[in-house]
Motif scaffolding. Structure first.
Motif, PDB file in Angstrom:
ATOM      1  N   LEU A 130      -6.843   1.334   7.931  1.00  0.00           N
ATOM      2  CA  LEU A 130      -6.130   1.861   6.772  1.00  0.00           C
ATOM      3  C   LEU A 130      -7.160   2.307   5.737  1.00  0.00           C
ATOM      4  N   TYR A 131      -6.872   3.415   5.058  1.00  0.00           N
ATOM      5  CA  TYR A 131      -7.811   4.041   4.132  1.00  0.00           C
ATOM      6  C   TYR A 131      -7.323   3.898   2.688  1.00  0.00           C
ATOM      7  N   ALA A 132      -8.271   3.769   1.783  1.00  0.00           N
ATOM      8  CA  ALA A 132      -7.951   3.582   0.368  1.00  0.00           C
ATOM      9  C   ALA A 132      -7.482   4.885  -0.263  1.00  0.00           C
ATOM     10  N   ASN A 133      -6.303   4.845  -0.858  1.00  0.00           N
ATOM     11  CA  ASN A 133      -5.757   5.994  -1.573  1.00  0.00           C
ATOM     12  C   ASN A 133      -5.964   5.768  -3.070  1.00  0.00           C
ATOM     13  N   VAL A 134      -7.238   5.698  -3.466  1.00  0.00           N
ATOM     14  CA  VAL A 134      -7.588   5.535  -4.880  1.00  0.00           C
ATOM     15  C   VAL A 134      -8.237   6.830  -5.355  1.00  0.00           C
ATOM     16  N   PHE A 135      -8.223   7.034  -6.650  1.00  0.00           N
ATOM     17  CA  PHE A 135      -8.854   8.217  -7.226  1.00  0.00           C
ATOM     18  C   PHE A 135     -10.067   7.753  -8.011  1.00  0.00           C
ATOM     19  N   GLY A 136     -11.205   8.344  -7.731  1.00  0.00           N
ATOM     20  CA  GLY A 136     -12.438   7.860  -8.330  1.00  0.00           C
ATOM     21  C   GLY A 136     -12.835   6.572  -7.636  1.00  0.00           C
ATOM     22  N   GLU A 137     -13.154   5.568  -8.440  1.00  0.00           N
ATOM     23  CA  GLU A 137     -13.560   4.277  -7.901  1.00  0.00           C
ATOM     24  C   GLU A 137     -12.695   3.172  -8.494  1.00  0.00           C
ATOM     25  N   THR A 138     -12.442   2.158  -7.692  1.00  0.00           N
ATOM     26  CA  THR A 138     -11.771   0.953  -8.155  1.00  0.00           C
ATOM     27  C   THR A 138     -12.721  -0.204  -7.924  1.00  0.00           C
ATOM     28  N   VAL A 139     -13.095  -0.889  -8.982  1.00  0.00           N
ATOM     29  CA  VAL A 139     -14.015  -2.018  -8.875  1.00  0.00           C
ATOM     30  C   VAL A 139     -13.217  -3.314  -8.801  1.00  0.00           C
ATOM     31  N   ILE A 140     -13.520  -4.114  -7.774  1.00  0.00           N
ATOM     32  CA  ILE A 140     -12.931  -5.447  -7.651  1.00  0.00           C
ATOM     33  C   ILE A 140     -14.025  -6.423  -8.059  1.00  0.00           C
ATOM     34  N   LYS A 141     -13.875  -7.015  -9.200  1.00  0.00           N
ATOM     35  CA  LYS A 141     -14.878  -7.960  -9.695  1.00  0.00           C
ATOM     36  C   LYS A 141     -14.878  -9.213  -8.834  1.00  0.00           C
ATOM     37  N   LYS A 142     -16.018  -9.876  -8.752  1.00  0.00           N
ATOM     38  CA  LYS A 142     -16.088 -11.087  -7.934  1.00  0.00           C
ATOM     39  C   LYS A 142     -15.061 -12.099  -8.429  1.00  0.00           C
ATOM     40  N   GLY A 143     -14.338 -12.669  -7.465  1.00  0.00           N
ATOM     41  CA  GLY A 143     -13.290 -13.631  -7.778  1.00  0.00           C
ATOM     42  C   GLY A 143     -11.951 -13.022  -8.124  1.00  0.00           C
ATOM     43  N   GLU A 144     -11.865 -11.694  -8.194  1.00  0.00           N
ATOM     44  CA  GLU A 144     -10.604 -11.047  -8.554  1.00  0.00           C
ATOM     45  C   GLU A 144      -9.933 -10.399  -7.353  1.00  0.00           C
ATOM     46  N   ARG A 145      -8.658 -10.065  -7.520  1.00  0.00           N
ATOM     47  CA  ARG A 145      -7.874  -9.412  -6.476  1.00  0.00           C
ATOM     48  C   ARG A 145      -7.289  -8.131  -7.044  1.00  0.00           C
ATOM     49  N   THR A 146      -7.083  -7.160  -6.151  1.00  0.00           N
ATOM     50  CA  THR A 146      -6.552  -5.859  -6.561  1.00  0.00           C
ATOM     51  C   THR A 146      -5.684  -5.306  -5.437  1.00  0.00           C
ATOM     52  N   LEU A 147      -4.565  -4.704  -5.812  1.00  0.00           N
ATOM     53  CA  LEU A 147      -3.690  -4.058  -4.844  1.00  0.00           C
ATOM     54  C   LEU A 147      -4.142  -2.612  -4.673  1.00  0.00           C
ATOM     55  N   ILE A 148      -4.533  -2.254  -3.450  1.00  0.00           N
ATOM     56  CA  ILE A 148      -5.054  -0.922  -3.151  1.00  0.00           C
ATOM     57  C   ILE A 148      -4.023  -0.160  -2.317  1.00  0.00           C
ATOM     58  N   PRO A 149      -3.529   0.975  -2.801  1.00  0.00           N
ATOM     59  CA  PRO A 149      -2.575   1.774  -2.016  1.00  0.00           C
ATOM     60  C   PRO A 149      -3.281   2.476  -0.856  1.00  0.00           C
ATOM     61  N   THR A 150      -2.501   2.784   0.187  1.00  0.00           N
ATOM     62  CA  THR A 150      -3.066   3.469   1.357  1.00  0.00           C
ATOM     63  C   THR A 150      -2.564   4.891   1.521  1.00  0.00           C
ATOM     64  N   GLY A 151      -1.501   5.270   0.812  1.00  0.00           N
ATOM     65  CA  GLY A 151      -0.947   6.606   0.968  1.00  0.00           C
ATOM     66  C   GLY A 151      -0.150   6.785   2.248  1.00  0.00           C
ATOM     67  N   ILE A 152       0.231   5.677   2.876  1.00  0.00           N
ATOM     68  CA  ILE A 152       0.934   5.712   4.165  1.00  0.00           C
ATOM     69  C   ILE A 152       2.260   4.973   4.055  1.00  0.00           C
ATOM     70  N   LYS A 153       3.293   5.558   4.635  1.00  0.00           N
ATOM     71  CA  LYS A 153       4.594   4.919   4.825  1.00  0.00           C
ATOM     72  C   LYS A 153       4.876   4.939   6.325  1.00  0.00           C
ATOM     73  N   ILE A 154       5.523   3.897   6.836  1.00  0.00           N
ATOM     74  CA  ILE A 154       5.796   3.835   8.269  1.00  0.00           C
ATOM     75  C   ILE A 154       7.246   3.457   8.520  1.00  0.00           C
ATOM     76  N   ALA A 155       7.703   3.749   9.733  1.00  0.00           N
ATOM     77  CA  ALA A 155       9.017   3.317  10.209  1.00  0.00           C
ATOM     78  C   ALA A 155       8.810   2.713  11.590  1.00  0.00           C
ATOM     79  N   LEU A 156       9.039   1.415  11.673  1.00  0.00           N
ATOM     80  CA  LEU A 156       8.881   0.697  12.940  1.00  0.00           C
ATOM     81  C   LEU A 156      10.236   0.503  13.604  1.00  0.00           C
ATOM     82  N   PRO A 157      10.261   0.429  14.921  1.00  0.00           N
ATOM     83  CA  PRO A 157      11.524   0.129  15.589  1.00  0.00           C
ATOM     84  C   PRO A 157      11.929  -1.332  15.391  1.00  0.00           C
TER      85      PRO A 157
END
Length: 146
Positions: free
Chosen positions: A28-55
């Motif tokens: 899965l690839y990061a759908n961010v614009f520019g750069e997103t910095v995740i500081k040590k000890g922190e969490r971040t939600l990164i979009p992928t630009g993908i939607k799926i439909a599973l059976p």
């Protein structure tokens, strides 16, 4: 085979891809614009630009990339993250930086892998008794050396 759709802002990104023919995971690839910095000890939600439909009867599991974990201490926080067959929103990856330094995510970086798996769609039946087993009700560590 399952259906996959890019979001309008991710047309330039690859679809989830295997890096080798026998790889289980689709990157899965990061759908961010520019750069997103995740500081040590922190969490971040990164979009992928993908939607799926599973059976029906399948799930997608979002798992860490071993290279990110080994080299940078960056992993998926809720691993494996489950994507249900009826979810139609954009896939996002909850990354956490457990490393010693801040980590920068750039557009198109491979950030996680997607595993498609069959799920047993069972029905629970409540009972007052369970059948005996060799392990019994032993908890954590109960199968170790005694």
């Amino acid at each position: 085979m399952f259906l996959c759709k890019r979001t309008d802002d991710a047309r330039d990104l690859p679809l989830p891809t295997r890096q080798t023919p026998q790889a289980a995971g689709l990157d899965l690839y990061a759908n961010v614009f520019g750069e997103t910095v995740i500081k040590k000890g922190e969490r971040t939600l990164i979009p992928t630009g993908i939607k799926i439909a599973l059976p029906y009867g399948y799930e997608a599991q979002v798992r860490p990339r071993s290279g990110l974990a080994l080299h940078f201490g960056v992993t998926v926080l809720n691993t494996p993250g489950t994507v249900d067959a009826d979810y139609r929103g954009e896939l996002s990856v909850l990354l956490i930086n457990l490393g010693d330094e801040d980590y920068t995510v750039r557009r198109g970086d491979r950030i996680a892998q997607l595993i498609i798996a069959r799920v047993g769609m069972i029905e629970l039946i409540e009972t007052h008794e369970l059948p005996e087993s060799a392990r019994g009700d032993g908890g954590y560590g109960s199968t170790g050396d005694k």
